[in-house]
Design an enzyme around this catalytic site. Structure first.
Site, PDB file in Angstrom:
ATOM      1  CD  GLU A   1      -3.097  -1.039   2.170  1.00  0.00           C
ATOM      2  OE1 GLU A   1      -3.003  -0.225   3.101  1.00  0.00           O
ATOM      3  OE2 GLU A   1      -4.064  -1.821   2.044  1.00  0.00           O
TER       4      GLU A   1
ATOM      5  CD  GLU B   1      -3.831  -5.934   3.109  1.00  0.00           C
ATOM      6  OE1 GLU B   1      -4.688  -5.234   3.697  1.00  0.00           O
ATOM      7  OE2 GLU B   1      -2.615  -5.709   3.160  1.00  0.00           O
TER       8      GLU B   1
HETATM    9  O1  AHR Z   1      -5.118  -6.090   6.983  1.00  0.00           O
HETATM   10  C1  AHR Z   1      -5.016  -4.959   7.790  1.00  0.00           C
HETATM   11  C2  AHR Z   1      -4.293  -3.794   7.135  1.00  0.00           C
HETATM   12  O2  AHR Z   1      -5.098  -3.275   6.123  1.00  0.00           O
HETATM   13  C3  AHR Z   1      -2.976  -4.084   6.440  1.00  0.00           C
HETATM   14  O3  AHR Z   1      -1.894  -4.043   7.285  1.00  0.00           O
HETATM   15  C4  AHR Z   1      -2.887  -2.983   5.436  1.00  0.00           C
HETATM   16  O4  AHR Z   1      -2.141  -3.356   4.304  1.00  0.00           O
HETATM   17  C5  AHR Z   1      -4.327  -2.645   5.125  1.00  0.00           C
HETATM   18  O5  AHR Z   1      -4.562  -1.279   5.153  1.00  0.00           O
END
Ligand code: AHR
Length: 511
Positions: free
Chosen positions: A173, A292
């Site tokens: 990210e 994610e």
């Molecule tokens: O999964 C939780 C968090 O969400 C992770 O660390 C991050 O990459 C995202 O913003």
């Protein structure tokens, strides 16, 4: 009663089911690692400190690939802190999650845990505070057979044979202002390009994932992917996507339709990647790594690092974002899995975030039990039964109106067919809060022989869509048989209860 008519044809396929779609994520965050997968001294822990009660559930969940060690955590992490004798590993402040990291668990422990769990490793490198040098050194440490300082150090630290990690994320990210070492698209694109080159000089067989946007609502979404891929197109194989959804202001209708946003997000990134391909006259395609995704009820205090430290000081593995999932969440997770599978021609990797305790399908208590959340079930069944070819689905469903997406199909579906076993699997969601759905599937090129599995998410007597599983109540929500599923010849018929997720597997003959 609503109605849905679905047509599938054995010859109309999307592509082979990418088994890496059933990925998960272990971050050094909250209690995912410590008291999650790892808790030395727990009655169920083995000699390595790996909780076997959690391990059993991880295997049952069927995750195929696990991303590690972050997430936001990785952007301030020194991989060297997590190798070598545990007694000499440094205690560090983790600014991403405002916690104290002991480093008792690191790369060697994760490799051992992954082998025991039977999952592939997806390793993320730190492109926040570190760069090219740390990245290539980590690859040498992990994958070089021996005879160099770093590979011999790995042997000295207990693993003579290389870890042979193929899949790597180039940071996390990096478009997000919250990220440690946040960068512009040009800064990140150039860094990722050079890190990728240096990593491949050490091990040319790596598969590399460049960071896409943190979510499709980012102001730089689209432009970020375009710039990053323009820099990295020749060096990387995948671009990442992240997305979290939640029910807001009691608007269940929009929440249940969230997978439409996921569809749109995926299709937009495919279009952007292909535009860069055309402009740059490249021949290969960049595929997608949705590394994610989940339901996450975000509260500002969960992610507000300085305030957390002010309130609580620096704590080891505090409870953070331990969302308790209800029945509605499980149905929505089922639709996310459908969206990912239907796009399996381009989405080749997907990781539900996270595996244990932190927005997770599996929960565990320190010195206590482990259990399955509601969202465990759609994932586990799809990971088990979606094999062979993904089938195109032609759906004519009654619709409902919702504030965010307008007219939306009440019935959502994905389907697979495995030529070797002769089995076809269907994964259904009924988004209606009130009405059951009468579903008819026309099978073309296939004759149904018998139903081999038919299960539906169970809302126990006296409970409602907000029911959850937890320590006190136990596993209240599970799966129960779905009755009256009829499959014969070219037709499958079933009835989906209101607000339900269901799976049906049938044995087929080709016709
Ligand atoms: O999964 C939780 C968090 O969400 C992770 O660390 C991050 O990459 C995202 O913003």
């Amino acid at each position: 009663m609503s109605r849905a008519r679905i047509v599938i044809d054995r010859d109309f396929t999307v592509g082979e089911v990418p088994r890496r779609l059933f990925g998960s994520f272990v971050e050094h965050m909250g209690r995912c690692v410590y008291t999650g997968i790892y808790e030395p001294g727990h009655p169920e822990a083995d000699d390595s400190g790996f909780r076997q009660d959690v391990m059993k559930l991880v295997k049952e969940l069927g995750a195929t690939v696990v991303r590690y060690p972050g997430g936001n955590f990785v952007s301030g992490y020194n991989w060297e802190d997590g190798v070598g004798p545990v007694e000499t590993r440094p205690r560090r402040l983790d600014g991403a999650w405002h916690t104290l990291e002991t480093n008792a668990f690191g790369l060697h422990e994760f490799v051992d845990w992954s082998r025991q769990a039977g999952v592939e490793i997806m390793e993320a490198i730190n492109l926040g505070t570190r760069g090219v040098d740390a990245a290539r050194e980590l690859v040498e440490y992990a994958n070089h057979p021996g005879g160099t300082y770093l590979s011999d150090l790995r042997a000295k630290n207990g693993h003579k044979d290389p870890f042979d990690i193929k899949l790597w994320c180039l940071g996390n990210e990096m478009d997000g202002p919250w990220q440690i070492g946040h960068k512009t698209a040009d800064e990140y694109g150039r860094l990722a390009q050079e890190a990728a080159k240096a990593m491949r000089f050490v091990d040319p067989s790596l598969e590399l994932v460049a960071c896409g946007s943190s979510n499709s609502g980012m102001p730089t979404f689209g432009a970020w992917e375009q710039t990053v891929l323009t820099h990295t197109y020749d060096e990387v194989d995948y671009i990442s996507l992240h997305a979290y959804y939640q029910e807001q202001d009691g608007d269940a209708g929009s929440f249940l339709a969230s997978a439409r946003d996921m569809d749109h997000f995926i299709e937009s990134v495919v279009a952007t990647a292909d535009a860069v391909r055309a402009k740059g006259k490249h021949s290969k395609h960049i595929n997608l790594s949705f590394d994610e995704w989940n339901v996450w009820y975000t509260r500002p205090e969960d992610v507000d690092s300085p305030n957390q430290v002010g309130k609580h000081g620096w704590r080891e593995h505090p409870r953070v974002i331990e969302d308790e999932y209800n029945v509605t969440d499980a149905v929505v997770v089922g639709t996310f899995l459908n969206s990912l599978l239907r796009h399996g021609d381009r989405v080749k990797i997907a990781n539900q975030a996270q595996l244990v305790n932190v927005i997770a399908p599996i929960m565990s208590e320190e010195n206590g039990p482990a259990w399955r959340q509601t969202i465990f079930w759609p994932f586990a069944r799809m990971a088990e039964l979606a094999t062979g070819q993904i089938l195109q689905t032609r759906v004519e469903s009654d619709k409902y109106e919702n504030a965010r997406f307008g007219d939306t199909d009440l019935v959502d579906v994905s389907a697979t067919w495995n030529e070797e076993t002769g089995r076809a699997a269907f994964f259904f969601a009924n988004r209606s809060l009130e009405e059951a759905a009468d579903v008819e599937v026309a099978l073309r090129g296939l004759d149904a022989v018998r139903v081999t599995r038919a299960e539906v998410l169970e809302i126990p007597e006296g409970s409602d869509r907000f029911t959850t599983n937890n320590l006190e109540r136990g596993e209240h929500v599970g799966l129960k048989p779905l009755d009256d599923v009829k499959a014969s010849g070219g037709e499958l018929r079933l009835n989906l209860p209101a607000l339900s997720w269901a799976v049906v597997e049938i044995e087929t003959r080709t016709s």
